[in-house]
Design a protein around this motif. Structure first.
Motif, mmCIF file in Angstrom:
data_model
loop_
_atom_site.group_PDB
_atom_site.id
_atom_site.type_symbol
_atom_site.label_atom_id
_atom_site.label_comp_id
_atom_site.label_asym_id
_atom_site.label_seq_id
_atom_site.Cartn_x
_atom_site.Cartn_y
_atom_site.Cartn_z
ATOM 1 N N LEU A 151 -0.012 -10.004 -0.996
ATOM 2 C CA LEU A 151 0.571 -8.961 -0.397
ATOM 3 C C LEU A 151 1.447 -8.123 -1.204
ATOM 4 O O LEU A 151 1.363 -6.917 -1.143
ATOM 5 C CB LEU A 151 1.258 -9.400 0.656
ATOM 6 C CG LEU A 151 0.622 -10.031 1.952
ATOM 7 C CD1 LEU A 151 1.446 -10.798 2.865
ATOM 8 C CD2 LEU A 151 -0.162 -8.817 2.612
ATOM 9 N N LYS A 152 2.169 -8.774 -2.184
ATOM 10 C CA LYS A 152 3.115 -8.017 -3.010
ATOM 11 C C LYS A 152 2.285 -7.176 -4.009
ATOM 12 O O LYS A 152 2.414 -5.938 -4.303
ATOM 13 C CB LYS A 152 4.000 -8.845 -3.849
ATOM 14 C CG LYS A 152 4.837 -8.148 -5.182
ATOM 15 C CD LYS A 152 5.448 -9.195 -5.895
ATOM 16 C CE LYS A 152 6.439 -8.577 -6.995
ATOM 17 N NZ LYS A 152 7.045 -9.455 -7.808
ATOM 18 N N LEU A 153 1.158 -7.623 -4.586
ATOM 19 C CA LEU A 153 0.437 -6.918 -5.385
ATOM 20 C C LEU A 153 -0.385 -5.756 -4.588
ATOM 21 O O LEU A 153 -0.414 -4.427 -5.218
ATOM 22 C CB LEU A 153 -0.818 -7.832 -5.911
ATOM 23 C CG LEU A 153 -0.520 -8.778 -6.967
ATOM 24 C CD1 LEU A 153 -1.635 -9.677 -7.361
ATOM 25 C CD2 LEU A 153 0.080 -8.452 -8.162
ATOM 26 N N ALA A 154 -0.815 -5.999 -3.430
ATOM 27 C CA ALA A 154 -1.496 -5.012 -2.606
ATOM 28 C C ALA A 154 -0.689 -3.800 -2.115
ATOM 29 O O ALA A 154 -0.796 -2.416 -2.376
ATOM 30 C CB ALA A 154 -2.053 -5.592 -1.253
ATOM 31 N N VAL A 155 0.654 -4.129 -1.723
ATOM 32 C CA VAL A 155 1.607 -3.047 -1.472
ATOM 33 C C VAL A 155 2.138 -2.299 -2.797
ATOM 34 O O VAL A 155 2.485 -1.062 -2.669
ATOM 35 C CB VAL A 155 2.689 -3.428 -0.562
ATOM 36 C CG1 VAL A 155 2.177 -4.273 0.712
ATOM 37 C CG2 VAL A 155 3.552 -4.437 -1.512
ATOM 38 N N ASP A 156 2.471 -3.022 -3.790
ATOM 39 C CA ASP A 156 2.713 -2.278 -4.985
ATOM 40 C C ASP A 156 1.776 -1.478 -5.603
ATOM 41 O O ASP A 156 2.238 -0.294 -6.104
ATOM 42 C CB ASP A 156 3.254 -3.203 -6.099
ATOM 43 C CG ASP A 156 4.520 -4.010 -5.564
ATOM 44 O OD1 ASP A 156 5.291 -3.569 -4.821
ATOM 45 O OD2 ASP A 156 4.940 -4.911 -6.575
ATOM 46 N N ARG A 157 0.520 -1.727 -5.455
ATOM 47 C CA ARG A 157 -0.491 -0.970 -5.679
ATOM 48 C C ARG A 157 -0.828 0.419 -4.853
ATOM 49 O O ARG A 157 -1.031 1.563 -5.360
ATOM 50 C CB ARG A 157 -1.776 -1.578 -5.606
ATOM 51 C CG ARG A 157 -2.912 -1.004 -6.440
ATOM 52 C CD ARG A 157 -4.042 -2.135 -6.799
ATOM 53 N NE ARG A 157 -4.439 -3.071 -5.629
ATOM 54 C CZ ARG A 157 -4.370 -4.162 -5.643
ATOM 55 N NH1 ARG A 157 -3.811 -4.922 -6.478
ATOM 56 N NH2 ARG A 157 -4.766 -4.884 -4.631
ATOM 57 N N ALA A 158 -0.683 0.324 -3.494
ATOM 58 C CA ALA A 158 -0.984 1.410 -2.466
ATOM 59 C C ALA A 158 0.321 2.238 -2.269
ATOM 60 O O ALA A 158 0.174 3.340 -2.201
ATOM 61 C CB ALA A 158 -1.797 0.728 -1.246
#
Length: 412
Positions: free
Chosen positions: A91-98
């Motif tokens: 989730l951290k990776l996903a929100v940092d990306r978007a």
């Protein structure tokens, strides 16, 4: 819970506001308090929903969290996320990306179990808010009017302007006896006992087993009942251990499970370096008075009101309503209590705007000045004191002194 039975929740506004500022929102609370239903009403048709109560989805979330998020792209609601803490890094990776607000809404029924993983992995990316059962105002359709309880003229003016129908003594005890779970309060009261029996069975089989290797589930059930019988009281670990027939270490571990899963709240005493005479033992409150009444065997509101737990269960309900006024507005509740070795006690201390507001709970319709006699001892804490209150069964509010209000329980 069917949509037709839905009551607007005070947290509705807070969720909408927070979701516009954070990429992840985490809604915690006990099972069956309406977390999923609330989020359904806050979202729109674009938001996907998945629950980790589904064993197949849980397995994917644990073993391949990247694939899980591909299957359920944002915006998405992920229910009972405590079953797959492996998701948090992904989730951290996903929100940092978007870098978009409102991407993921999470729910969980094991608050403290989740906190360490979430705060370590998702610091700065997640807003954490708490939901309990329906408050008195929510039941009466006054969710929008709830303000954090603090005994001031401003709070009283708002409460009186938005109060629901008048509540007599047995009206209050009926609500206490029934409790605050939406599926029961808004459903068929005749199934109360079946509801609570099923709730306890599901709770022990799911949450307790997930949190701890409780070897003796029968003994844990005894612990649940023993805790219910002590609501509103100081915790006595030795006494509890003797009643349940386990050691004190087990007693503390099992109380921690009850707190972790939102069944009880352990109210801590205030701390100060100015006096060594303060007790360090917490006070125990059940967070749903209906469950507490069921576990202690009260068959009707009338027997509950006339019985040995009458005062303690009323105090428990008052405390829970005040706690909801903070949590359901998305606020941290800075609550303690005061008790010294001379047995001088103040039931609740509310810290608000750097002032301490003392509160006493009384089962009386005619409190006197003596009901607040221990408020003066709080000067030894060395903190500024604000107005105080005696929450009681009076029909109208009044001033007991210049700085102490008598506040009807029906205004909570």
């Amino acid at each position: 819970m069917a949509a037709a039975m839905y009551r607007q929740r005070t947290l509705f506004r807070t969720i909408r506001r927070i979701s516009g500022a954070f990429p992840i929102l985490m809604l915690t609370g006990p099972r069956q308090v309406g977390k999923t239903t609330l989020l359904e009403h806050c979202g729109d048709e674009r938001r996907r929903y998945v629950t980790l109560d589904d064993l197949e989805q849980r397995e994917i979330a644990r073993n391949d969290p990247a694939l899980f998020l591909q299957m359920h792209p944002a915006p998405a609601t992920i229910d009972e996320v405590q079953y797959a803490p492996q998701l948090f890094s992904q989730l951290k990776l996903a929100v940092d990306r978007a870098k978009q607000p409102g991407m993921y809404w999470l729910t969980g029924s094991q608050k403290f179990h989740l906190m360490q993983d979430i705060t370590e992995t998702l610091a700065g990316r997640v807003a954490i808010i708490d939901l309990l059962g329906l408050s008195r105002a929510e039941i009466d359709g006054q969710a929008h009017s709830v303000r954090p309880f603090v005994p001031t003229d401003e709070w009283l003016t708002n409460a009186k302007a938005n109060m629901g129908p008048p509540r007599r003594l047995m009206d209050i005890y009926h609500q206490i006896w029934l409790g605050s779970f939406p599926g029961l309060v808004l459903g068929d009261e005749a199934v109360r006992d079946v509801f609570f029996r099923s709730y306890i069975q599901t709770y022990i089989q799911r949450d307790v087993r997930a949190l701890s290797r409780v070897g003796d589930e029968v003994a844990f059930y005894r612990m649940l009942r023993a805790a219910a019988a002590r609501t509103g009281q100081l915790v006595n670990y030795a006494d509890l251990a003797r009643d349940v027939d386990v050691d004190q270490k087990t007693t503390k571990a099992w109380l921690s499970i009850l707190e972790t899963t939102g069944i009880i709240h352990l109210l801590r005493p205030c701390h100060t370096n100015l006096t060594k005479r303060l007790l360090k033992t917490p006070k125990l409150y059940f967070l749903d008075t209906g469950l507490c009444s069921f576990l202690t065997g009260w068959s009707s509101p009338q027997t509950l009101e006339a019985g040995a737990m009458s005062g303690a269960i009323l105090e428990t309900w008052m405390f829970a309503e005040i706690l909801k006024s903070y949590w359901h507005n998305g606020l941290h509740a800075l609550f303690h209590f005061y008790r010294d070795r001379d047995h001088r006690e103040v039931d609740l201390l509310i810290e608000r705007d750097n002032r301490i507001h003392p509160v006493e709970f009384k089962k009386t319709a005619s409190p006197g000045v003596t009901a607040a006699r221990n408020f003066s001892t709080l000067a030894r804490l060395g903190r500024p004191l604000g107005p105080g209150a005696v929450v009681c069964l009076k029909e109208t509010d009044t001033r007991l002194t210049r700085d102490v209000f008598a506040i009807p329980a029906s205004l909570l």
